[in-house]
Design a protein around this motif. Structure first.
Motif, PDB file in Angstrom:
ATOM      1  N   SER A 337       0.885  -1.118   0.186  1.00 19.10           N
ATOM      2  CA  SER A 337      -0.113  -0.020  -0.083  1.00 19.10           C
ATOM      3  C   SER A 337       0.724   1.198   0.039  1.00 19.10           C
ATOM      4  O   SER A 337       1.951   1.179   0.722  1.00 19.10           O
ATOM      5  CB  SER A 337      -0.757   0.167   1.379  1.00 19.10           C
ATOM      6  OG  SER A 337      -1.501   1.297   1.384  1.00 19.10           O
ATOM      7  N   ASP A 338       0.298   2.147  -0.743  1.00 19.59           N
ATOM      8  CA  ASP A 338       1.109   3.558  -0.779  1.00 19.59           C
ATOM      9  C   ASP A 338       0.423   4.707   0.077  1.00 19.59           C
ATOM     10  O   ASP A 338       0.744   5.699  -0.230  1.00 19.59           O
ATOM     11  CB  ASP A 338       1.627   3.990  -2.235  1.00 19.59           C
ATOM     12  CG  ASP A 338       0.186   4.170  -3.106  1.00 19.59           C
ATOM     13  OD1 ASP A 338      -0.785   3.919  -2.568  1.00 19.59           O
ATOM     14  OD2 ASP A 338       0.383   4.400  -4.038  1.00 19.59           O
ATOM     15  N   GLY A 358       8.360  -6.961   0.619  1.00 20.76           N
ATOM     16  CA  GLY A 358       7.155  -7.163  -0.178  1.00 20.76           C
ATOM     17  C   GLY A 358       7.599  -7.787  -1.558  1.00 20.76           C
ATOM     18  O   GLY A 358       8.630  -7.465  -1.781  1.00 20.76           O
ATOM     19  N   GLN A 359       6.896  -8.499  -2.379  1.00 23.74           N
ATOM     20  CA  GLN A 359       7.241  -8.790  -3.550  1.00 23.74           C
ATOM     21  C   GLN A 359       6.377  -8.112  -4.746  1.00 23.74           C
ATOM     22  O   GLN A 359       4.983  -7.745  -4.127  1.00 23.74           O
ATOM     23  CB  GLN A 359       7.112 -10.353  -3.922  1.00 23.74           C
ATOM     24  CG  GLN A 359       5.772 -10.977  -3.530  1.00 23.74           C
ATOM     25  CD  GLN A 359       4.617 -10.981  -4.281  1.00 23.74           C
ATOM     26  OE1 GLN A 359       4.826 -10.451  -5.721  1.00 23.74           O
ATOM     27  NE2 GLN A 359       3.433 -11.225  -4.136  1.00 23.74           N
ATOM     28  N   ALA A 360       6.893  -7.921  -5.879  1.00 20.13           N
ATOM     29  CA  ALA A 360       5.898  -7.038  -6.886  1.00 20.13           C
ATOM     30  C   ALA A 360       5.754  -8.069  -8.262  1.00 20.13           C
ATOM     31  O   ALA A 360       5.066  -7.474  -8.994  1.00 20.13           O
ATOM     32  CB  ALA A 360       6.885  -6.000  -7.477  1.00 20.13           C
ATOM     33  N   TYR A 376       3.879  -0.034  -8.919  1.00 19.95           N
ATOM     34  CA  TYR A 376       3.680  -0.763  -7.763  1.00 19.95           C
ATOM     35  C   TYR A 376       3.679   0.005  -6.531  1.00 19.95           C
ATOM     36  O   TYR A 376       4.447   0.959  -6.226  1.00 19.95           O
ATOM     37  CB  TYR A 376       4.600  -1.684  -7.778  1.00 19.95           C
ATOM     38  CG  TYR A 376       4.851  -2.877  -6.591  1.00 19.95           C
ATOM     39  CD1 TYR A 376       3.722  -3.603  -6.114  1.00 19.95           C
ATOM     40  CD2 TYR A 376       5.939  -2.614  -5.577  1.00 19.95           C
ATOM     41  CE1 TYR A 376       4.020  -4.489  -5.183  1.00 19.95           C
ATOM     42  CE2 TYR A 376       5.933  -3.277  -4.569  1.00 19.95           C
ATOM     43  CZ  TYR A 376       5.006  -4.260  -4.233  1.00 19.95           C
ATOM     44  OH  TYR A 376       5.055  -5.044  -3.104  1.00 19.95           O
ATOM     45  N   PRO A 377       2.634  -0.148  -5.731  1.00 18.65           N
ATOM     46  CA  PRO A 377       2.714   0.641  -4.482  1.00 18.65           C
ATOM     47  C   PRO A 377       3.640   0.784  -3.689  1.00 18.65           C
ATOM     48  O   PRO A 377       3.972   1.934  -3.313  1.00 18.65           O
ATOM     49  CB  PRO A 377       1.428   0.119  -3.677  1.00 18.65           C
ATOM     50  CG  PRO A 377       0.564  -0.565  -4.743  1.00 18.65           C
ATOM     51  CD  PRO A 377       1.549  -1.230  -5.602  1.00 18.65           C
ATOM     52  N   GLY A 378       4.400  -0.247  -3.120  1.00 18.92           N
ATOM     53  CA  GLY A 378       5.807  -0.214  -2.419  1.00 18.92           C
ATOM     54  C   GLY A 378       6.675   0.684  -3.064  1.00 18.92           C
ATOM     55  O   GLY A 378       7.546   1.478  -2.247  1.00 18.92           O
ATOM     56  N   LEU A 390      11.179  -5.054  -8.167  1.00 18.77           N
ATOM     57  CA  LEU A 390      11.029  -5.328  -9.448  1.00 18.77           C
ATOM     58  C   LEU A 390       9.971  -6.221  -9.680  1.00 18.77           C
ATOM     59  O   LEU A 390       9.691  -7.134  -8.771  1.00 18.77           O
ATOM     60  CB  LEU A 390      12.124  -5.654 -10.273  1.00 18.77           C
ATOM     61  CG  LEU A 390      13.331  -4.645 -10.283  1.00 18.77           C
ATOM     62  CD1 LEU A 390      14.563  -5.119 -10.905  1.00 18.77           C
ATOM     63  CD2 LEU A 390      12.991  -3.130 -10.412  1.00 18.77           C
ATOM     64  N   GLY A 391       9.148  -6.293 -10.728  1.00 17.46           N
ATOM     65  CA  GLY A 391       8.130  -7.245 -11.262  1.00 17.46           C
ATOM     66  C   GLY A 391       8.768  -8.642 -11.610  1.00 17.46           C
ATOM     67  O   GLY A 391       8.208  -9.257 -12.431  1.00 17.46           O
ATOM     68  N   MET A 392       9.926  -9.173 -11.131  1.00 19.83           N
ATOM     69  CA  MET A 392      10.390 -10.424 -11.427  1.00 19.83           C
ATOM     70  C   MET A 392      10.750 -11.053 -10.318  1.00 19.83           C
ATOM     71  O   MET A 392      11.184 -10.406  -9.346  1.00 19.83           O
ATOM     72  CB  MET A 392      11.488 -10.306 -12.578  1.00 19.83           C
ATOM     73  CG  MET A 392      12.737  -9.188 -11.947  1.00 19.83           C
ATOM     74  SD  MET A 392      13.992  -8.872 -13.352  1.00 19.83           S
ATOM     75  CE  MET A 392      13.176  -7.762 -14.300  1.00 19.83           C
TER      76      MET A 392
END
Length: 913
Positions: A337-338, A358-360, A376-378, A390-392
């Motif tokens: 959450s941001d 957290g993971q994205a 991504y919120p974080g 990152l989203g990986m």
């Protein structure tokens, strides 16, 4: 105000920067997203910077003499005017800067000289040598005040140590909250030009702070980092000057990182589960103690991380399960959450510690058209501190604890890369081993939007300049590029930079990078179908945008809010992870349609598409395009054969498309220039697609046509399914030659089209993933092409089939061995026993079933039962012979059905005596 407007206001009326005389300024270090330079020396050292904190503003100069000398009076007046919260706000000047009071009074500015920080002033001017008012000054700026502050820290460093400057120098106790630090580095003086735009921020600065000591504290007593905690972690990108990795895997992917920011500290984990793992207790306690910085304050823990509390208890630390409060020393939260982003930024800047994880990768999988590194919120919290999730994903494993300050850091690696390229020096270790990671991290970092953020825009400009000097590497099948090469990094840079600029021609300025095909200057009008009942669909325009060109696309106003996108290029595979490249890693460009006149550019060129979202009801949409050229395009039943023969097939674009109602083939134009009449080929493809629809129990007209795109290189295999199906260029000959198709067949393309028909309800992955798709291959070859199964593929010859069955049964008929051809055999035996109709009927029935189990055993029992009922035979013994996990109640339920006497598995199973 935008940063560019702020900069213009600050340098207005200034002819040059005269830094000659008897004073030696120090270098300033900038971090975060708000700070940017006003003056950078020819040696690339920042001398004047501005930033914002809370509601207020700050201007920092690198020596107090700048605040006293008449030759800087224009700048000082500009600065004070910008710092004022309201036009007539009173300016207070500390008694150490009486000369500044006189300069401002002479310019007509309302000044209160020789005062402390009083309530009536809107701007305060002070030197950087006294921190008695540090906290008050921070609150003054935070509340909306303007601060003009100057000093140098190199002399202070002689007395206290250069390693103390960044976090203990008096001025830094104030300015650091806004991301500006005085350093102990002296700057060579001189007369400097006023830059036409915001100067570039240096990639790296030798700041002297001993971050290695921070790493030692964080890793004290830790010998192993076991991140196998039940979740899949993400890769962290460490890009801030004061950020550093704490854990790296063998591919230099980071899974723990930390940073200093302002007066505070941050530790980031790549999955929130790591923050509650007892096996990581020593590391977590080190992190909390480091974040606390000796204050022994209260540690706040959000409710979702309550698992951290027992670990804190064993150390006797004070904690509360609570949302963030200002009286906390450390705050522990997840990155999902941001909502508290601004509050967290302020908390850390003013001295708080943040432990966050957290993971994205899951977010990225759900938002494939958005950049996780930016949205991504974080990351709306963490980018500010120089760390991004990152989203990986990376592999959760046990990794040895290292002190990785000597290891890979994105900014340091990029600086080394730039230096070697500028000097044309051969690459040396460790840079040679860093290149694959650097290329991928550059791609990730450059997805952060740079417009209106000098911290990111500056790096974009540095890299664009680098590309101008080096040129964009040539890459092709004849000239491949290794992933661990400088050329691969440059290709990644060019690809990502091209996604962030309006005119890609700005990247193509070195001889040899010229556009290969001149664009058309005429305006071409096309019509596309804006109604879409299926998934997101590409609508062909029949036009091509040459490399590096820009097209202007005009759409009706009704289309600007319909979620349409313009896409350049159809070669959608991302080759980032390839060991060798035959083209750039990413060559398509997508732009959201949000205005009637849409400008779009693509470095690599490509066919132009309008992407229509599922559910769109726009109907026919007329589109005008300038700057493109025509591409060969033939649609069965619509395109005039004579026009094709005389004109269309000779259009200059290098790629062509051949379309039926349910399929579009994208092939090199060279492959179809000699095709006199595409109708026989497309008629055959039309029959193939209708057969595919028949077996799938799908409508004769697909909700969107399938696409097969050929490419010089794809991301996996010889071909792979998806939208579009991707295949190698060598597969073109089997897809555009009718004689070849009818005599030899085309197993591969139909196999991939079969993949696209598979459905979760009757699929049992991984067993049937490469099996049931071949039902369509067999069906099409026999029904349309007239090629029997044993001729369609050598694996289906009778001898091969028998040996496969025997081998499977000899191993005990275990499901772990039931896959691909072996699994297909089960279905072929059913087909040979009962024909295709039961499959068609069941595929239709499955589309109407609302509740289907998720686990394989339940789904397999369901299929066995339904197929039995469909053919009115008890097939339980058949499926059990294949080792299916048939539950006891299924044979009982099917017992009333006739026995399948022709069960082909009988002859392989010995009769019990």
């Amino acid at each position: 105000m935008k940063p560019s407007a702020i900069y213009e206001r600050l340098v207005g009326g200034i002819g040059q920067w005269d830094f000659t005389g008897d004073f030696v300024p120090c270098e300033l270090l900038l971090t975060g997203e708000a700070a940017f330079p006003v003056l950078v020396s020819p040696q690339k050292q920042v001398l004047i910077a501005v930033s914002q904190f809370g509601k207020g503003r700050i201007v920092v100069v690198s020596h107090e003499e700048i605040l006293k000398k008449p030759r800087f009076s224009q700048f000082l007046q500009n600065a004070v005017d910008w710092l004022r919260p309201t036009p007539g706000a009173l300016v207070g000047v500390h008694r150490s800067l009486d000369s500044l009071s006189e300069l401002l009074l002479r310019a007509g500015t309302k000044v209160q000289p020789g005062v402390g920080l009083i309530a009536s002033i809107g701007v305060y001017c002070i030197d950087a040598y006294d921190d008695t008012q540090a906290k008050a000054l921070v609150q003054f700026v935070k509340g909306g005040g303007g601060l003009l502050i100057g000093g140098q820290a190199w002399h202070w460093s002689y007395q206290h140590g250069v390693d103390k400057v960044l976090f203990d120098f008096p001025g830094n106790r104030v300015t650091s909250v806004a991301g500006v630090y005085f350093t102990g580095n002296a700057v060579e003086t001189g007369v400097f030009k006023v830059s036409k735009k915001i100067p570039k921020i240096p990639l790296t600065v030798t700041h002297g702070a001993n971050l290695f000591h921070d790493v030692e504290l964080l890793m004290h007593g830790v010998t192993e980092l076991d991140i196998v905690t039940g979740g899949i972690p993400s890769h962290l990108l460490v890009h801030g000057v004061l950020a550093f990795p704490l854990g790296l895997d063998g591919s230099l992917c980071c899974f723990f990182a930390a940073a200093r920011y302002g007066q505070g500290r941050v530790v980031v984990a790549s999955h929130e589960g790591q923050l509650c793992a007892p096996k990581l207790a020593r590391f977590l306690l080190n992190a909390v103690n480091w974040l606390d910085a000796g204050r022994k304050g209260v540690i706040g823990v959000v409710a979702s991380l309550k698992g951290l509390c027992p670990i804190l208890s064993q150390e006797g630390l004070k904690f509360q399960v609570s949302e963030l409060r200002n009286d906390m020393s450390v705050y522990c939260c997840s990155a999902y959450s941001d909502q508290e982003a601004d509050k967290i930024h302020t908390f850390v800047a003013e001295g708080g510690g943040l432990l966050i994880g957290g993971q994205a990768w899951y977010w990225a999988s759900q938002h494939q058209d958005r950049a996780a590194v930016a949205e991504y919120p974080g990351n709306k919290i963490l980018n500010h501190f120089g760390i991004s999730i990152l989203g990986m994903n990376i592999k959760a494993n046990k990794y040895p604890a290292q002190l990785p300050m000597e290891h890979y850091h994105f900014r340091h690696a990029l600086s080394l890369f730039q230096s070697h390229m500028d000097k044309e020096e051969p690459f040396q270790p460790p840079l040679t081993s860093w290149l694959p990671r650097l290329g991928q991290d550059c791609s990730a970092f450059l997805r952060i939007p740079a417009e209106d953020c000098p911290a990111y825009n500056s790096l974009h400009r540095i890299l664009i300049k680098l590309l101008h000097r080096t040129g964009i590497p040539r890459v092709s099948k004849q000239c491949p590029v290794k992933s661990n090469s400088k050329e691969a990094v440059l290709l990644s840079l060019a690809t990502e930079l091209s996604q962030n600029i309006t005119d890609c021609a700005a990247l193509v300025q070195k001889p040899g990078d010229r556009i290969c095909v001149p664009p058309s200057i005429s305006r071409i009008t096309v019509e596309i179908d804006g109604t879409n009942a299926g998934g997101t669909a590409w609508r062909s325009t029949g036009l091509y945008l040459p490399d590096g060109s820009t097209a202007m696309i005009t759409l009706p106003c009704t289309a600007t809010s319909a979620g349409l996108q313009v896409q350049i290029g159809c070669h959608s595979d991302d080759l980032t992870n390839a060991k060798e490249l035959m083209r750039a890693p990413v060559v398509i460009r997508k732009c959201q349609v949000n205005c009637q006149n849409q400008s779009v550019s693509c470095l690599w060129g490509g066919l132009i598409y309008i992407v229509v979202p599922g559910g769109s009801q726009l109907g026919k949409v007329t589109i005008a395009i300038e700057g493109a050229i025509k591409a060969p395009f033939f649609r069965l039943g619509e395109t005039c054969k004579r026009q094709w023969q005389t004109n269309i097939r000779h259009y200059p674009a290098p790629w062509a498309e051949l379309a039926t109602e349910n399929l579009i083939l994208t092939v090199p134009a060279d492959n179809i220039h000699d095709v006199e009449n595409p109708e026989p080929l497309l008629t055959l493809w039309d029959q193939i697609m209708r057969a595919i629809a028949t077996l799938a129990a799908a409508p004769a007209k697909f909700p969107r046509p399938e696409r097969i795109v050929t490419d010089v290189q794809i991301s996996a295999g010889w071909m792979h399914s998806g939208y579009p199906i991707m295949g190698h260029l060598d597969s073109v000959k089997e897809m555009v030659n009718v004689e070849h198709m009818r005599t030899t067949g085309l197993w591969g393309p139909i196999h991939e089209l079969g993949h696209n028909q598979q459905r979760e309800g009757w699929e049992f992955p991984p067993h049937t993933t490469e099996a049931t798709c071949n039902l369509w291959s067999v069906y099409v070859h026999e029904k349309v092409l007239g090629i029997p199964r044993d001729k369609a593929h050598e694996a289906l010859q009778p001898g091969c089939r028998k040996e496969r069955i025997k081998g499977y049964l000899e191993k005990g008929a275990q499901l772990k061995d039931w896959s691909m051809w072996t699994a297909l055999e089960t279905y072929l035996q059913l087909q040979e026993g009962f024909g295709w109709e039961p499959f068609i009927t069941l595929f239709s029935d499955y589309q109407k079933i609302l509740t289907i189990p998720k686990d394989n055993p339940s789904k397999m029992n369901m299929w066995a039962q339904k197929f039995s009922l469909q053919v009115n035979k008890n097939l339980a013994p058949f499926f059990m012979a294949w080792g299916w996990p048939i539950k006891s109640e299924v044979p009982s339920e099917l017992a009333a059905l006739p026995v399948w006497e022709e069960n082909p598995m009988k002859k392989y199973i010995p009769v019990k005596k």
